[in-house]
Design a protein around this motif. Structure first.
Motif, PDB file in Angstrom:
ATOM      1  N   GLN A 106     -30.366  -8.281  -4.908  1.00 45.59           N
ATOM      2  CA  GLN A 106     -29.636  -8.749  -6.086  1.00 45.59           C
ATOM      3  C   GLN A 106     -30.126  -8.020  -7.322  1.00 45.59           C
ATOM      4  OE1 GLN A 106     -30.039 -13.000  -6.398  1.00 45.59           O
ATOM      5  NE2 GLN A 106     -29.432 -13.361  -4.273  1.00 45.59           N
ATOM      6  N   ASP A 107     -29.270  -7.968  -8.327  1.00 43.46           N
ATOM      7  CA  ASP A 107     -29.637  -7.336  -9.594  1.00 43.46           C
ATOM      8  C   ASP A 107     -30.918  -7.944 -10.144  1.00 43.46           C
ATOM      9  OD1 ASP A 107     -27.700  -5.354 -10.089  1.00 43.46           O
ATOM     10  OD2 ASP A 107     -26.244  -6.832 -10.764  1.00 43.46           O
ATOM     11  N   GLU A 142     -27.909  -5.937   2.025  1.00 48.27           N
ATOM     12  CA  GLU A 142     -26.937  -6.867   1.440  1.00 48.27           C
ATOM     13  C   GLU A 142     -27.632  -8.057   0.765  1.00 48.27           C
ATOM     14  OE1 GLU A 142     -23.655  -6.361   1.153  1.00 48.27           O
ATOM     15  OE2 GLU A 142     -24.141  -4.380   1.998  1.00 48.27           O
ATOM     16  N   LEU A 155     -26.052  -1.213  -8.859  1.00 51.66           N
ATOM     17  CA  LEU A 155     -27.109  -2.191  -8.602  1.00 51.66           C
ATOM     18  C   LEU A 155     -28.323  -1.877  -9.466  1.00 51.66           C
ATOM     19  CD1 LEU A 155     -28.237  -4.578  -6.842  1.00 51.66           C
ATOM     20  CD2 LEU A 155     -29.145  -2.824  -5.298  1.00 51.66           C
TER      21      LEU A 155
END
Length: 225
Positions: A16-17, A13, A44
Motif C-alpha cells: 500500500q502507499d 498486491e 505506487l
C-alpha cells in the motif's frame, strides 16, 4: 518460473502507499522486485530497504526509492523467499547467502511475507542443508561444534573459492536430513560463539504464499501445534 512469478506477484498486491518495504533475496523475490518496480512506475509510493547488494542493485535499476537503514525505525512489510517451509511456517533460508541481513530485516518488519513455489514445501525441515554464517576466525573449531549437533557442516564454495557473504563471513551448509525441533536447534546454534547467524526462521513468517506450476498462487494454511 511461472510458479515463482505467481507467488511473487500475489505478494506484491499486499503493498500500500506509504509503506516502508523490505526487499528479500533470491530467485522468487526477483519477480517481486520486478513487480514492485512496475507498480512504482504506475504511481505506487513506497520506500524500500534491501537484504543484499544484489537486490539493492536491481531495485535501483527499476527506480524503486531506496533509503539507508539509519532512516528506518520499523518496516511495514518484507517480501522474501525461503528454501524450505513447513506446515507451521517455520523456514530454512540462506541458500542465496543473505540470511543475516534477511533476519535483521525480518525482525524489524510488522509482516514477513514469504513467497515460494510448491517444491519448497516440506512436512519437516532439513532436506535442504541448513546455512549457518560463521566468522572466519577459528572456523575449524566452529565447524567441529556444529558437527556435534548431529549434522555434517560443509564450507560453501564459489568458483573453487571459499564463499564470502556480504558481511565478510563464511557460510557452512549443514546437512541434518531432518530437523525435528527447529526452535531448540536455533537456541543450540546461537550458543556456539563462532556462529554469527543461522538460516532457521522460527515463528517469524506472517504469511506463506505458494505458487503453482499452472501460474496460480495461494496462501498456505498454517498448522498450529
Amino acid at each position: 518460473m511461472e510458479a515463482k512469478r505467481a507467488a511473487a506477484e500475489l505478494a506484491v498486491e499486499l503493498l500500500q502507499d506509504g509503506m516502508t518495504v523490505g526487499l528479500g533475496t533470491g530467485s522468487t523475490v526477483y519477480y517481486s522486485i520486478q513487480a514492485i518496480g512496475r507498480k512504482v512506475a504506475n504511481g505506487l509510493s513506497i520506500r524500500a530497504v534491501a537484504t543484499s547488494v544484489r537486490s539493492e542493485m536491481l531495485a535501483k535499476e527499476l527506480d524503486i526509492p531506496m533509503i539507508p537503514f539509519s532512516e528506518v525505525e520499523e518496516i511495514d512489510m518484507t517480501i522474501d523467499g525461503a528454501d524450505e517451509a513447513d506446515p507451521e511456517w517455520n523456514l530454512i533460508k540462506g541458500g542465496g547467502g543473505a540470511l543475516l541481513r534477511e533476519k535483521i530485516v525480518a525482525d524489524a518488519s510488522k509482516q514477513l511475507i514469504i513467497v515460494v513455489d510448491e517444491s519448497k514445501l516440506v512436512q519437516r525441515l532439513g532436506r535442504f542443508p541448513l546455512p549457518v554464517e560463521v566468522v572466519p576466525f577459528g572456523f575449524e573449531l566452529t565447524q567441529r561444534k556444529l558437527r556435534r549437533l548431529g549434522c555434517e557442516p560443509k564450507l560453501r564454495m564459489s568458483d573453487s573459492q571459499l564463499y564470502m557473504t556480504d558481511n565478510g563471513n563464511y557460510m557452512m551448509d549443514c546437512e541434518f536430513d531432518s530437523i525435528a525441533q527447529p526452535g531448540r536447534l536455533s537456541e543450540e546454534l546461537h550458543r556456539i560463539p563462532g556462529v554469527v547467524e543461522h538460516g532457521l526462521f522460527v515463528g517469524m513468517a506472517s504469511q506463506v504464499i505458494v505458487g503453482r506450476l499452472d501460474g496460480t498462487a495461494y496462501t498456505l494454511d498454517r498448522v498450529r501445534t
